[in-house]
Design an enzyme around this catalytic site. Sequence first.
Site, short mmCIF file in Angstrom:
data_model
loop_
_atom_site.label_atom_id
_atom_site.label_comp_id
_atom_site.label_asym_id
_atom_site.label_seq_id
_atom_site.Cartn_x
_atom_site.Cartn_y
_atom_site.Cartn_z
CE1 TYR A 1 -43.94 -11.12 -65.41
CE2 TYR A 1 -44.60 -10.63 -63.17
CZ TYR A 1 -44.48 -11.52 -64.21
OH TYR A 1 -44.90 -12.81 -64.06
CE LYS B 1 -36.38 -16.57 -55.04
NZ LYS B 1 -36.69 -18.02 -55.07
CB CYS C 1 -45.42 -49.83 -38.51
SG CYS C 1 -46.55 -48.68 -39.31
CB CYS D 1 -44.17 -49.83 -42.27
SG CYS D 1 -45.49 -51.00 -41.92
CB CYS E 1 -49.35 -50.55 -42.95
SG CYS E 1 -49.02 -48.96 -42.15
#
Length: 701
Positions: free
Chosen positions: A230, A319, A413, A431, A437
């Site tokens: 293209y 689009k 959590c 959290c 964690c």
Amino acid sequence: MADQPSVAAADRAAELARSIEAHNRAYYVDDEPTISDAEYDALFRELVDLEANYPALKRVDSPTQRVGAPPSTAFSSITHGQAMFSLANCFNDDELTRFDDSLRRELGVETLTYNAEPKFDGSALNLRYVGGVLESAATRGDGTVGEAVTPNARTIRNLPLRLAGEFAADSVLEVRGEVVMPRSRFERLNAGLVDSGNKPFANPRNAAAGSLRQLDSAITAERPLMFYAYGIGQRIDVAITDRISEQLERLDRLGFTVSPHIERVQGVAGCIDYYQRMAERRPELDVEIDGCVFKLDDGAQRAEAGFVARAPRWAIARKFPAEEVVTTLADVDFQVGRTGAVTPVAKLVPVAVGGVTVSNASLHNADEIARKDVRIGDQVRIRRAGDVIPEIVGRAAAERPADTRAIEIPAACPECGSAVDRVGDDAIARCTGGLVCPAQLREALKHFASKSAMDIDGLGERQIVAFVADNLLASPADIYRLYQYRDALIERPGYGEKSVDNLLAAIETSKNTTLARFLYALGIREVGSVTADSLAERYKTLDAVRMAALDYPDQVARVSAEHSTKKAQEDALSETGLRALPDIGPRVAECIAEFFAEPQNQRVIDELLAAGIVWPQPEVSVAGGELAGVTFVITGRLPTLTKDELEARINAAGGRVASNVSKKIDYVVVGEDAGSKQERAASLGITQLNEAGALALVDGS
């Protein structure tokens, strides 16, 4: 095996190559095969045998090179001769009309002629021909540098290995286009994958992109890919018109497949008509398209319109609307990220949308859930366009089932049981467990080891999950203690002496880094790589960054006491300390201050430094730091230097270069096609310099 081919053998090999390529075009491009598969196979086998007996006959553009080369261990990089730009998007006729109006005013033309073409939904490819022979093929990458996929590109049957016509030996021609997989061939490929017990591809676009990036080009050769040309990039000693419609006609004559749906249209009315016709044709096409592209056909007009940022002003993509479907919100899970953000993830009854089967979608946060008023059990509308993560648009009907349940953010959590809080105006629940964690720890370690951070090859998600589960990693500093467990690591399933030693070597290599990479690797909330670069450039040392961070709360308190109005306070804060950096606003400054005020973070930093992480210490500027504290923005194409070259000169003189124009900027260096940044500088009254003026400052003259 004969050493040198006879004239008859050479002539026969050339005749076979021409005949096979003609049959390839008839079969793969025109969809009108002229011989049976058995006859084609016989011709191909004869050429293979000739080249095996006479290696001198095997050329890089031989049809036999389409069967694939030995597997590659990695993709190298290729710098495009001419940058591959992105396209601006529009989503309705009004936006398309404004694009046309702007161009007409700028060019002083009543009606513009556009080249209209379908926007393929595949994988962009840049081909480089030297002397008319394919030398290399690269993916788009970042627009400047792409991945080298030459052996894979050679396997695409309709892609010319040698261009038709005569070319000078040192001539260069870059041809741009899209690698796609036709729907009909995609369905046959997926059926074969399922029959062989393999996972099918989600859609033709993923199939094309995945096939193009195979490390083993023999696999690519088995995939039914096509290349649609293209456009043209760099050209040296190749006479080609600047009119796009004529360029595409020339590409067709050179042997490329060009979309039969390309047209020249007049004005925005012609663009809108073309778009509507292509939208109607879209379901019937054998190739996926996700919109239409409109480019100024005239080369002189394109040159006058120029570029803005990384996109041409003379082209736009219209689009197609995002696809929406209805399904049931069956449940909600909660995922914990690197910064502790607890994100609700919708679990959906699987549904096909945008060519992909969707079973999950992000709900973002509690505020979004409330705004969209969705509950577990609701019928919801799902939207997906292109690569965009599927999203829940809202409820599908005004009435909801009686048994729906409200979605509640957990108070604890789901990973570690720590409290989940929302602080101030933050829409995100987090959290509070920090690195205690497991989820935050895993994500923090993945970020720390990532390519843009410490770049530890071999320490990926699989390894990190396993090492955290076995308590080998509890903080980033533990990465540099893994050598203590070498023997135990070697005994782990899926590991071995070589892989473990490679990992430990990569960890050792990562100790030599830069201050900017180290700051980014720490995972400070809201601090990306650009902000980390700004901090490193401004403060030069980690201690200076720490001091600025720890001083920020006191600075805010002092300014608040000295100034009564919010504007005066903001102006004062932006003149010194963290807020003086163009990339740092109130939120980012607060996150940096909070990070360095946390004793656990200070401890991890000290442990990392004790492990041997180092970076080059700042050098005294040759220019004596005459531009210390002076900030520039560079925009547009410069006459003699690249932006990177000028930035290096400015940095060497003690100055810094930012990416965005704001009132904190001292100078804006303006080149050709400067665009909106020049306009922004003018509106703020910022001094503008050309390249010569900037160099005069750098040189102290």
